[in-house]
Motif scaffolding. Sequence first.
Motif, PDB file in Angstrom:
ATOM      1  N   GLN A 103       0.836  -1.194   0.000  1.00  0.00           N
ATOM      2  CA  GLN A 103       0.000   0.000   0.000  1.00  0.00           C
ATOM      3  C   GLN A 103       0.879   1.255   0.000  1.00  0.00           C
ATOM      4  O   GLN A 103       2.053   1.213   0.355  1.00  0.00           O
ATOM      5  CB  GLN A 103      -0.905  -0.013   1.224  1.00  0.00           C
ATOM      6  CG  GLN A 103      -1.828  -1.224   1.288  1.00  0.00           C
ATOM      7  CD  GLN A 103      -2.768  -1.300   0.100  1.00  0.00           C
ATOM      8  OE1 GLN A 103      -3.502  -0.350  -0.178  1.00  0.00           O
ATOM      9  NE2 GLN A 103      -2.753  -2.417  -0.616  1.00  0.00           N
ATOM     10  N   PRO A 104       0.327   2.402  -0.413  1.00  0.00           N
ATOM     11  CA  PRO A 104       1.149   3.614  -0.544  1.00  0.00           C
ATOM     12  C   PRO A 104       1.809   4.003   0.770  1.00  0.00           C
ATOM     13  O   PRO A 104       1.216   3.878   1.842  1.00  0.00           O
ATOM     14  CB  PRO A 104       0.143   4.680  -0.981  1.00  0.00           C
ATOM     15  CG  PRO A 104      -0.988   3.924  -1.579  1.00  0.00           C
ATOM     16  CD  PRO A 104      -1.058   2.621  -0.839  1.00  0.00           C
ATOM     17  N   PRO A 105       3.040   4.502   0.691  1.00  0.00           N
ATOM     18  CA  PRO A 105       3.694   4.991   1.909  1.00  0.00           C
ATOM     19  C   PRO A 105       3.034   6.281   2.375  1.00  0.00           C
ATOM     20  O   PRO A 105       2.420   7.011   1.596  1.00  0.00           O
ATOM     21  CB  PRO A 105       5.134   5.250   1.457  1.00  0.00           C
ATOM     22  CG  PRO A 105       5.008   5.569   0.003  1.00  0.00           C
ATOM     23  CD  PRO A 105       3.875   4.730  -0.510  1.00  0.00           C
ATOM     24  N   LYS A 106       3.166   6.551   3.643  1.00  0.00           N
ATOM     25  CA  LYS A 106       2.618   7.798   4.170  1.00  0.00           C
ATOM     26  C   LYS A 106       3.541   8.955   3.827  1.00  0.00           C
ATOM     27  O   LYS A 106       4.683   8.772   3.378  1.00  0.00           O
ATOM     28  CB  LYS A 106       2.434   7.690   5.678  1.00  0.00           C
ATOM     29  CG  LYS A 106       3.736   7.668   6.459  1.00  0.00           C
ATOM     30  CD  LYS A 106       3.487   7.660   7.963  1.00  0.00           C
ATOM     31  CE  LYS A 106       4.773   7.778   8.750  1.00  0.00           C
ATOM     32  NZ  LYS A 106       4.528   7.801  10.214  1.00  0.00           N
ATOM     33  N   LEU A 107       3.056  10.162   4.031  1.00  0.00           N
ATOM     34  CA  LEU A 107       3.875  11.358   3.869  1.00  0.00           C
ATOM     35  C   LEU A 107       4.615  11.641   5.176  1.00  0.00           C
ATOM     36  O   LEU A 107       4.017  11.600   6.257  1.00  0.00           O
ATOM     37  CB  LEU A 107       3.005  12.554   3.492  1.00  0.00           C
ATOM     38  CG  LEU A 107       2.250  12.432   2.157  1.00  0.00           C
ATOM     39  CD1 LEU A 107       1.353  13.646   1.954  1.00  0.00           C
ATOM     40  CD2 LEU A 107       3.219  12.277   1.006  1.00  0.00           C
ATOM     41  N   TYR A 108       5.913  11.888   5.065  1.00  0.00           N
ATOM     42  CA  TYR A 108       6.745  12.154   6.247  1.00  0.00           C
ATOM     43  C   TYR A 108       7.075  13.643   6.296  1.00  0.00           C
ATOM     44  O   TYR A 108       7.583  14.209   5.326  1.00  0.00           O
ATOM     45  CB  TYR A 108       8.037  11.345   6.183  1.00  0.00           C
ATOM     46  CG  TYR A 108       7.843   9.860   6.340  1.00  0.00           C
ATOM     47  CD1 TYR A 108       8.025   9.237   7.571  1.00  0.00           C
ATOM     48  CD2 TYR A 108       7.475   9.068   5.251  1.00  0.00           C
ATOM     49  CE1 TYR A 108       7.842   7.878   7.718  1.00  0.00           C
ATOM     50  CE2 TYR A 108       7.286   7.694   5.393  1.00  0.00           C
ATOM     51  CZ  TYR A 108       7.477   7.114   6.627  1.00  0.00           C
ATOM     52  OH  TYR A 108       7.293   5.754   6.771  1.00  0.00           O
ATOM     53  N   ASN A 109       6.807  14.257   7.421  1.00  0.00           N
ATOM     54  CA  ASN A 109       7.084  15.688   7.575  1.00  0.00           C
ATOM     55  C   ASN A 109       8.505  15.962   8.046  1.00  0.00           C
ATOM     56  O   ASN A 109       9.009  17.066   7.873  1.00  0.00           O
ATOM     57  CB  ASN A 109       6.086  16.311   8.559  1.00  0.00           C
ATOM     58  CG  ASN A 109       4.663  16.264   8.040  1.00  0.00           C
ATOM     59  OD1 ASN A 109       4.440  16.477   6.842  1.00  0.00           O
ATOM     60  ND2 ASN A 109       3.715  15.985   8.912  1.00  0.00           N
ATOM     61  N   GLU A 110       9.133  14.945   8.643  1.00  0.00           N
ATOM     62  CA  GLU A 110      10.490  15.128   9.150  1.00  0.00           C
ATOM     63  C   GLU A 110      11.503  14.465   8.203  1.00  0.00           C
ATOM     64  O   GLU A 110      11.146  13.625   7.390  1.00  0.00           O
ATOM     65  CB  GLU A 110      10.629  14.529  10.548  1.00  0.00           C
ATOM     66  CG  GLU A 110      10.636  13.009  10.611  1.00  0.00           C
ATOM     67  CD  GLU A 110       9.261  12.368  10.594  1.00  0.00           C
ATOM     68  OE1 GLU A 110       9.156  11.163  10.906  1.00  0.00           O
ATOM     69  OE2 GLU A 110       8.290  13.069  10.249  1.00  0.00           O
ATOM     70  N   THR A 111      12.761  14.864   8.316  1.00  0.00           N
ATOM     71  CA  THR A 111      13.828  14.221   7.555  1.00  0.00           C
ATOM     72  C   THR A 111      14.201  12.916   8.228  1.00  0.00           C
ATOM     73  O   THR A 111      14.519  12.892   9.428  1.00  0.00           O
ATOM     74  CB  THR A 111      15.065  15.137   7.477  1.00  0.00           C
ATOM     75  OG1 THR A 111      14.718  16.337   6.777  1.00  0.00           O
ATOM     76  CG2 THR A 111      16.209  14.445   6.748  1.00  0.00           C
ATOM     77  N   LEU A 112      14.157  11.832   7.467  1.00  0.00           N
ATOM     78  CA  LEU A 112      14.480  10.520   8.016  1.00  0.00           C
ATOM     79  C   LEU A 112      15.985  10.296   7.993  1.00  0.00           C
ATOM     80  O   LEU A 112      16.674  10.678   7.043  1.00  0.00           O
ATOM     81  CB  LEU A 112      13.788   9.417   7.216  1.00  0.00           C
ATOM     82  CG  LEU A 112      12.261   9.430   7.173  1.00  0.00           C
ATOM     83  CD1 LEU A 112      11.743   8.182   6.466  1.00  0.00           C
ATOM     84  CD2 LEU A 112      11.674   9.527   8.579  1.00  0.00           C
ATOM     85  N   GLU A 113      16.466   9.663   9.034  1.00  0.00           N
ATOM     86  CA  GLU A 113      17.873   9.279   9.115  1.00  0.00           C
ATOM     87  C   GLU A 113      17.930   7.924   9.794  1.00  0.00           C
ATOM     88  O   GLU A 113      17.165   7.655  10.723  1.00  0.00           O
ATOM     89  CB  GLU A 113      18.662  10.319   9.905  1.00  0.00           C
ATOM     90  CG  GLU A 113      20.157  10.057   9.932  1.00  0.00           C
ATOM     91  CD  GLU A 113      20.930  11.221  10.543  1.00  0.00           C
ATOM     92  OE1 GLU A 113      22.163  11.208  10.477  1.00  0.00           O
ATOM     93  OE2 GLU A 113      20.285  12.138  11.087  1.00  0.00           O
ATOM     94  N   TRP A 114      18.829   7.069   9.324  1.00  0.00           N
ATOM     95  CA  TRP A 114      18.885   5.713   9.859  1.00  0.00           C
ATOM     96  C   TRP A 114      19.079   5.746  11.369  1.00  0.00           C
ATOM     97  O   TRP A 114      20.006   6.394  11.885  1.00  0.00           O
ATOM     98  CB  TRP A 114      20.010   4.934   9.195  1.00  0.00           C
ATOM     99  CG  TRP A 114      20.066   3.505   9.635  1.00  0.00           C
ATOM    100  CD1 TRP A 114      19.019   2.642   9.780  1.00  0.00           C
ATOM    101  CD2 TRP A 114      21.228   2.772   9.996  1.00  0.00           C
ATOM    102  NE1 TRP A 114      19.449   1.404  10.203  1.00  0.00           N
ATOM    103  CE2 TRP A 114      20.811   1.459  10.342  1.00  0.00           C
ATOM    104  CE3 TRP A 114      22.580   3.059  10.056  1.00  0.00           C
ATOM    105  CZ2 TRP A 114      21.698   0.462  10.748  1.00  0.00           C
ATOM    106  CZ3 TRP A 114      23.469   2.076  10.443  1.00  0.00           C
ATOM    107  CH2 TRP A 114      23.029   0.786  10.785  1.00  0.00           C
ATOM    108  N   SER A 115      18.221   5.026  12.065  1.00  0.00           N
ATOM    109  CA  SER A 115      18.244   5.014  13.530  1.00  0.00           C
ATOM    110  C   SER A 115      19.265   4.040  14.100  1.00  0.00           C
ATOM    111  O   SER A 115      19.536   4.057  15.295  1.00  0.00           O
ATOM    112  CB  SER A 115      16.857   4.626  14.057  1.00  0.00           C
ATOM    113  OG  SER A 115      16.566   3.260  13.738  1.00  0.00           O
ATOM    114  N   GLY A 116      19.819   3.185  13.254  1.00  0.00           N
ATOM    115  CA  GLY A 116      20.692   2.118  13.732  1.00  0.00           C
ATOM    116  C   GLY A 116      19.955   0.807  13.923  1.00  0.00           C
ATOM    117  O   GLY A 116      20.582  -0.241  14.102  1.00  0.00           O
TER     118      GLY A 116
END
Length: 601
Positions: A103-116
Amino acid sequence: MHPRILVAIFAVLASLILSFKFLISSSTVPEPTQWLPRPSSSAHPKPSSKSGFTPPPLNPEDPNVVELDYLAVRSQNSETVKSWWNIPYAASAGAGNRFRRPQPPKLYNETLEWSGKLGMCPRIQKINATLRNTDDLSGDDVPGIEADSSEDCLSLNVFAPIDAQSGDELPVAFVIPGGGFHLPGRANGGEMVEKSRIEIDGVVVDKGILVVTLYYRNGIYGFLSGDEIQKDGNFNGGLRDQRTALEWVQKYIRYFGGNADHVVLMGTSAGGASAMLQLTGNGGDNTVSLPGTGRRPLFHGLIAQSPASPTFYTPDQANHFWKQVALGVNCTDLSVACVRNATVPDLYWQNYPMSFPNRTTPPRWMWAPTTEPEGGIWTEPAPAAIFAGRYAKVPTLLGFTTNEGTDQVKKETETVEDMKTYLLDHYPLLSEKDLDLLVRTYPNDVHWPDSGAYWDATAKAQGDIRYICPTWLCSNAIAARNPSSVPTWQYQWDVVYGADIDNGYGTKHAATVGHIMAGGRDEISDYMISFIKHLNPNTEKSEGSPHWEELGKGMGRRLVFTNRKDQHGMTIEMQNHDQNRETRCMDIKRMMPRLQMVLNE
């Protein structure tokens, strides 16, 4: 100008010409549902290049951030590679999205960065219920990118040269991890990126390639099927995940420096099986309709290393597995709605290998696709489609190891009845006549230390049935059916080291993948990376390596890598058609309806 520079420039021009040729020869099918969000005209400039893409300006505050229309993502950088881990390409596959297409991904308002965190899809549990657990999987309240393992796991990873920029149009390797449709392989493409780079006297001649890897659903999450799912859901969710990620690449990879018109699909073992199924999906139409650009091929070349040929489930088998899972989560009405409502721990408990009806021991790799109803994407197994010419006509490179079956069979296999039992556990539709022929074809004439008398024979049979013969037969069929302008190559990896020389394991299943995905450059990685760049393994092969001849129509010449005679070196040579293997594989081809690798006759 330096001769190597001239060669590299010529090779890049040739690669672009080939990419264009395959682009304009694509077939068309009705437009599929367009679920990915459309680009926002306010977010990016109007396209002006021939590809329909104009590179956006770098983020002035952080050049490591790539901005897409539904998210922004920041890279993790080494000295040589930029890595974007766990980019969501679809919504969570949990709860109401279980057993449905992505299903479609949601819209992200923040910048994603790998959490580890790993963000992996659920792995298979143990057959023995006392060894299972309910704690490994995070619940629906934890975002997948913040979890080590979760049903919210449909993400991919992009690896690019440290100096890659949007608009560079670098070739792309789309790598589908293996794992027997049981395990969520986590593949790091950084070392492939490093090996693909060419610098001469400090001058960057070729930045190299981009590598994309992904997670897709396995086990019951990706391959449970049956009548109830057919009423309200989709079969083969794991394969659909892969195809959705390929669509993502077509839409977004240029923002990372890749060329969406030069994508090579690559996989090993179950990843190789997946690549072959993407080649044959939709009757061989590998295109997708994208807003503003029309229909585009999802990929332009294919590498399959030790691809498995899974047993496509019959309806009775599919319903048998569904019933076990449904009853296991107390859904006595067997409805898909009830199973979708099962708690995360309860459903995870049921994600284990199951036996075929009337068998008591599960196959080594049990979960597999199911033939879809008419109008579906996968209405037949890959060998059936290829034998009939229903596959995407792109350059292909396929191969196998010498001893594909040795690590698939228990060493304690002692008697001919043990051998037959093993084969029936894996292929329950085989007849007694089939079993007798296999026993005659693979006699117990070789015995190894600490091994049962029939281990070697059973391992050879399984290696041929599941890996070698389907690969051999399919690559030969592709060579025979392809237009003369679309080449295919075949290889055999016969390199063995250490204890495996004396214990019988020999050249194990999928032994090439470590040479290509990791480590330094060597002959086989140079051939493979050359294919990724130029759709030809010879363009940037290692100095001194032989010319890899095309398989050709009826010639059957393959490239063999071996060190059996000299452990301190490796011989690479073209070898002629193997008539003994041809005889064995034709016997197996006649069994394929009962091996569930082609549709019933």
